[in-house]
Design a protein around this motif. Structure first.
Motif: not given
Ligand SMILES: [Fe+2]
Ligand code: HEM
Ligand code: HEM
Lengths: 483, 200
Positions: A207, A211, A258-259
């Motif tokens: 991530h 991101e 969100h993970h």
């Molecule tokens: Fe992500």
């Protein structure tokens, strides 16, 4: 000067290394799609290559080829711009070259082992020598260490060059971002039995790469690319870059949450992850505004049509793939149903392609132009430039088509397996066997083949565009002044 | 330009970029200390490895409005109670095997991985294994010869032969049993567990 062929005399020493990275990147892109097609076919014909080249092997090669070609594309892009941006020569050209070969040989060995050894006994030696078995970062530990060493050499080369020459806003952001990008990889380099702790750190790599640090890296490349192709003003692109950094890191770092909804981590992540990741589309909108505004501001008069087209594809692809498709399943209320279904695959395809494949392709067009001797690449190309236009169209349509097909299968999966079926194995399989799901898999193959044709055409175009061209390129700064 | 408004100033945004990044990074590091402590094996959300000596139930908690694992009485895996160290060794063998055989590129674990085969988060509790009394042996046999023991439920997809030994298979089963005891905030949604003996 011979402009009919690629001529390395047209390149500075950083760029000579860059084109090597670009060449390997494009070969791996082809390999990626080839193995994607094999894996996709196994959804439709499960006996295809069963116990020979199984789904897990094909998929691993598919996504690893992707990660590696994108890293090659980024390294190439940075080598491409480092001398122009720093105003001085690359400090270690020989070192860069040696580094390229070591890394490439290591990658080749890893792939051969993936394909021919595939798996090993359940011991630490297997993780060191064959495959680490963790999605995206499957490379065995020896290769991890090699990658880190190579990246450090690359980093030294780039930072030392800027130090010798001059710094700019873009290069400052770029170098700090590379430190973070390389450092994060370390978070994925240890073994633990605890699967929750394992995935906690695994997501730091995945991530916080895609991101956060990768987004900022392509932000730097975009800033440079807009100056290069459109003659956009440095002050404007630099200010935008800072805005993007603030918004991207401001949302993306805690968006990591969100993970952490379902892997054993505490419940506060439901709110933190949901909230911050829901903000992540904002910088992506800003990037679209930036690119489109600058292009319009300069009446789209630019030195390199294919490159600008791919830069715009990047702005939109990033916004839709990451921003819109990401947002669709990022709230925990929805993610509870969609987590680990074809929804994720739908988003993963559009995001990686839209955000990263596109901009690397744009950089490669910029590279090819100069390699040919800074030739004309604007309107009125021979044969109307059909190859670049068709490959642009086929690739984008192909990936969007796959994305939509997977989304339909994903919807069906989350309804039938999760909402209705009770999330058991029987529910999983009954969802996989429905005609709706299978239709999605067939459409994915169709659009996958379209994507593949696009890749082949792209490679063909890259080795032929500008051949025999005698008109010089538009100088974007002059074009900008008269616009 | 002197007439640049503050919101278009390069300097202002550089400062914002630095401060926002620094603050977010510090918050993340702080939360990471807390989270890693909460998910260390032996904690409430992630039980110790010797949980494989116990029966694991899965029940609905009305207060949280989600299902959660409940640790019951003795139910040693393969009929043998293990010391904490032995249990950890067995689960470790299982986890190493899961990585070495690249399970994650077909299956999901805790919902992460590939989508060609079912999620393994609560595999230990899945009704596909018939009854509680036979599941461990069924699982071992399946892992050792997935071709012969394939049940594809109409999809035609079979797990490949991965050369898993009996020891490795037992390790994997231990790992799956332990993983099913992790509190995953109700994921996977609405999971229907294997028929459970009356919870005491
Ligand atoms: Fe992500
Ligand atoms: C260019 C940027 C991005 C890329 C390349 C990307 C890629 C991916 C990929 C490949 C996955 C699947 C991971 C797996 O294999 O398990 C994933 C998952 C996810 N992404 Fe992104 N993503 C990006 C940006 C975003 C953004 C901006 C959001 C939110 C607004 C987002 C939300 C999510 C969520 C919620 C998941 C979890 C899916 C699940 O629960 O299975 N992503 N992303
Ligand atoms: C040539 C056409 C392609 C085909 C047929 C294809 C097929 C596949 C298949 C079958 C999977 C496994 C999904 C699963 O586990 O169920 C997959 C995963 C993936 N592919 Fe592709 N692919 C193609 C092109 C691409 C491209 C161009 C990209 C990005 C640049 C890409 C990025 C990914 C990613 C990130 C995943 C992992 C997704 C996740 O875990 O959620 N693929 N692909």
């Amino acid at each position: 000067m011979n402009v009919a062929a690629f001529n390395s005399a047209n390149l500075n020493s950083g760029q000579k290394v860059a084109v090597k990275y670009f060449a390997v990147a494009m070969i791996l892109f082809l390999a990626q799609c080839l193995f994607g097609l094999l894996a996709g076919l196994q959804f439709i014909m499960p006996d295809f290559l069963y116990n020979i080249l199984d789904f897990n092997v094909n998929r691993m090669v598919h996504i690893n080829a992707m990660v590696v070609w994108m890293l090659y594309g980024f390294i190439g892009s940075v080598y491409w711009l480092v001398e122009e941006e720093s105003g001085t020569e690359l400090v270690g050209a020989k070192l860069a070259n040696l580094n390229f070969w070591i890394l490439t040989i290591a990658v080749a060995i890893v792939v051969v082992v993936y394909l021919f050894v595939q798996t090993g006994p359940g011991t630490k030696e297997t993780l060191w020598l064959i495959n680490e078995g963790r999605e995206y970062i499957e490379a065995p530990r020896w290769a991890d260490i090699g990658i880190v060493v190579c990246v450090l050499i690359f980093f030294y080369n780039v930072a030392a060059t800027f130090m010798k020459g001059k710094w700019s806003g873009i290069s400052g952001v770029l170098v700090l971002d590379l430190v973070a990008l390389a450092g994060l990889y370390l978070a994925g380099m240890f073994y633990t039995t605890n699967i929750s702790v394992d995935q906690y750190w695994w997501w730091w790599v995945i991530h916080l790469w895609v991101e956060a640090t990768w987004e900022v890296l392509v932000g730097c490349i975009m800033a440079w690319g807009l100056m290069k192709t459109l003659g956009a003003r440095r002050k404007i692109v630099t200010t935008w870059l800072y805005i993007e950094v603030a918004l991207m890191f401001g949302s993306g770092i805690l968006g990591l949450g969100h993970h952490y909804f379902w892997i054993g981590t505490p419940e506060y992540w439901l709110s933190i992850g949901g909230f911050f990741s829901a903000l992540e589309p904002i910088p992506l909108v800003a990037m679209v505004v930036h690119a489109v505004y600058d292009s319009g501001r300069h009446n789209f008069r630019n030195s390199n049509h294919p490159a600008l087209a791919w830069l715009i594809a990047h702005a939109f692809g990033n916004f839709f793939g990451a921003g819109v498709w990401g947002f669709m399943h990022t709230l925990p209320q929805i993610n509870l149903y969609t987590h680990g279904t074809q929804w994720s695959a739908s988003h993963g395809h559009l995001a990686f392609f839209g955000a990263y494949a596109t901009i690397i392709i744009a950089m490669i067009y910029i590279a090819v132009q100069k390699w040919r001797g800074d030739v004309w690449m604007s309107a009125d190309l021979p044969d109307n430039g059909w190859k670049w236009k068709w490959s642009l169209g086929l690739l984008n349509l192909g990936v969007v088509g796959m994305t939509v097909a997977l989304l339909i299968s994903g919807y069906e999966q989350s309804f039938v397996e999760r909402a209705l079926g009770g999330s058991t194995w029987a529910a999983y399989f009954s969802a996989q066997a429905t005609p709706w799901f299978m239709q999605g898999m067939h459409w994915r193959m169709l659009f996958g083949v379209m994507t593949m044709i696009g890749v082949v055409l792209l490679l063909w175009d890259l080795v032929t565009i500008g051949k025999g061209e005698t008109r010089p390129a538009i100088d974007p700064t002059i074009a900008a002044a008269t616009a | 330009m002197a007439d640049t408004p503050w919101w278009a100033s390069e300097d202002v945004w550089r400062k914002w970029a630095i401060w926002v990044t620094a603050i977010m990074a510090v918050v993340l590091i702080f939360l990471t200390f807390d989270s890693v402590a909460t998910i260390t094996a032996g904690s409430k959300r992630v039980p110790g490895y010797d949980v494989i000596n116990k029966r694991i139930y899965y029940t609905y908690n009305a207060e949280r409005n989600m299902q959660e694992p409940v640790i019951g009485g003795d139910a040693p895996l393969f009929g043998k109670a293990l010391s904490p160290q032995e249990a950890e060794d067995l689960v470790t063998l299982g986890k190493l095997t899961v990585q070495a055989k690249n399970c994650m590129n077909c299956h999901t674990l805790l919902g992460n991985g590939a989508y060609y085969a079912p999620d393994l988060t609560k595999a230990w509790l899945d009704p596909a294994w018939g009854a509680e009394s036979v599941r461990e042996q069924l699982m071992v046999s399946f892992l050792m010869d997935p071709t012969a023991n394939a049940r594809t439920y109409g999809t035609g997809r079979r797990m490949p032969q991965l050369g898993i030994t009996e020891d490795e298979a037992r390790g994997v089963v231990a790992f799956l049993k332990w993983m099913s005891s992790i509190d995953t905030n109700g994921f996977p949604k609405g999971f229907t567990p294997i028929r459970q003996e009356d919870a005491s």
